[in-house]
Write an enzyme that holds these catalytic residues in place. Structure first.
Site, PDB file in Angstrom:
ATOM      1  N   CYS A   1      27.199  31.122  13.716  1.00  0.00           N
ATOM      2  CA  CYS A   1      27.322  32.024  12.572  1.00  0.00           C
ATOM      3  C   CYS A   1      27.937  31.341  11.349  1.00  0.00           C
ATOM      4  CB  CYS A   1      28.119  33.263  12.959  1.00  0.00           C
ATOM      5  SG  CYS A   1      29.632  32.919  13.874  1.00  0.00           S
TER       6      CYS A   1
ATOM      7  N   HIS B   1      32.499  36.400   7.706  1.00  0.00           N
ATOM      8  CA  HIS B   1      33.104  35.066   7.744  1.00  0.00           C
ATOM      9  C   HIS B   1      33.201  34.515   6.321  1.00  0.00           C
ATOM     10  CE1 HIS B   1      32.937  35.210  11.944  1.00  0.00           C
ATOM     11  NE2 HIS B   1      32.076  34.257  12.225  1.00  0.00           N
TER      12      HIS B   1
END
Length: 344
Positions: A130, A242
């Site tokens: 990710c 993130h």
């Protein structure tokens, strides 16, 4: 005639996102099947305005299925992806199980879509980590323009990257602090609520963690093996999204204004970069969105041809589910696969 799609790991965070995104983007599927472990058999999951009953992966026959979006973890993928591929079903795997296999393409469509043709060797395509996915989306257009020599990245990764249990741990610890209950870390090595932990995945012999190594290896595989990459991966008390602080050193001259203009035109990128209070993106604002957001673009005077960036993305979407569906769209749009039912 449309495709038959299976989503393995359909009861997890990413599996549910995959089902949502397949519906949102109008993927050309005549049939979508939800799969999970035997213990989840019969569980209901949403697919648009429909409800799917989860079937057991172990009992499912893939012989008439065209694509399997795999989000059931590395151990399951190692065992099942080759079996599924052997049935003529293309597996797009979200785990780390196949990312470093030379016969399996590792794909972010905005970065290296042409490499997808290598899927025929094993009928498996890998989805990157990710944190790597959003990184390379931002780096690709800049690398094409001025050639990146070195990347220094510090990640600020949300707990959803660790799954549902990790999200529950942050919630429960936060609540415990307010009512003065004791806290015992479980999923994390230390308390995550109101804290940051510079440790994601296991430690390696050189002192880096496996998560940090993934960023290095995957960036080189997808973007350019000549790029030098170093990473510090940090878990932060954020539920979704993130963030990354990125320092870049280029072979050729590039200004902050040039980088800003390049990124504004780049696929998958959205620049929000005003030098004022609130003129940047945060993970809270990225949740539920598809873009890779880029802010704080500025020149680094300590190195020749240096830039700094702040990059944020929803890790459950672009970092996982969205990228997986986009890979499936590349297969379809380029005519690399045809529906088995049509062929029959």
């Amino acid at each position: 005639m449309g495709f038959k799609i299976a989503v393995a790991g359909a009861t997890g965070n990413v599996g549910r996102e995959m089902l949502d995104i397949l519906d949102e983007r109008g993927f050309p599927a005549d049939e979508v099947v939800a799969l999970a472990s035997r213990r989840s058999q019969g569980t209901e999951v949403s697919f648009g305005d429909r409800t799917l009953k989860v079937q057991a992966l172990e009992n499912y026959d893939f012989s008439d299925t065209d694509i399997c979006l795999m989000s059931a973890g590395g151990t399951v993928s190692k065992e099942w992806s080759p079996r599924i591929g052997a049935k003529g079903c293309v597996v797009i795997d979200n785990s780390s199980a196949w990312r470093y296999d030379a016969d399996v393409p590792l794909i972010v469509p905005e970065v290296n879509a042409d490499a997808i043709t290598g899927f025929t060797k094993k009928n498996i395509i890998a989805n990157p980590n990710c944190s790597t996915a959003q990184l390379v989306v931002a780096l690709k257009p800049l690398h094409d323009h001025a050639r990146i020599k070195r990347v220094v990245v510090s990640t600020y990764q949300s707990v959803s990257g660790g799954g549902k249990d990790a999200m529950e741990e942050l919630f429960n610890q936060t609540r415990a602090i307010f009512v003065n209950d004791p806290i015992e870390p479980d999923k994390f090595t230390k308390r995550i609520a109101f804290n940051v932990i510079p440790h994601i995945d296991s430690f390696m012999e050189d002192g880096y963690t496996k998560e940090e190594w993934k960023v290095l290896a995957e960036t080189k595989k997808m973007l350019d093996p000549a790029i030098k990459v170093t990473c510090t991966a940090v878990r932060v008390p954020v539920f979704i999204g993130h963030s990354e602080s990125i320092n870049l050193e280029f072979e050729n001259e590039i200004t902050a204004d040039e980088a800003r203009n390049i990124l504004r035109e780049a696929p998958g990128c959205l620049v929000i970069d005003k030098q004022e209070d609130g003129g940047y993106i945060t993970p809270y604002e990225s949740a539920g969105e598809d873009a890779t957001y880029i802010s704080r673009i500025r020149e680094d005077a300590t190195v020749e041809n240096g830039l700094n960036l702040w990059v944020v993305s929803d890790n459950l979407r672009k970092g996982a589910a969205l990228n997986t569906v986009q890979i499936a769209e590349v297969l379809v749009n380029r005519g690399l696969i045809t529906p088995k039912k049509a062929a029959a």
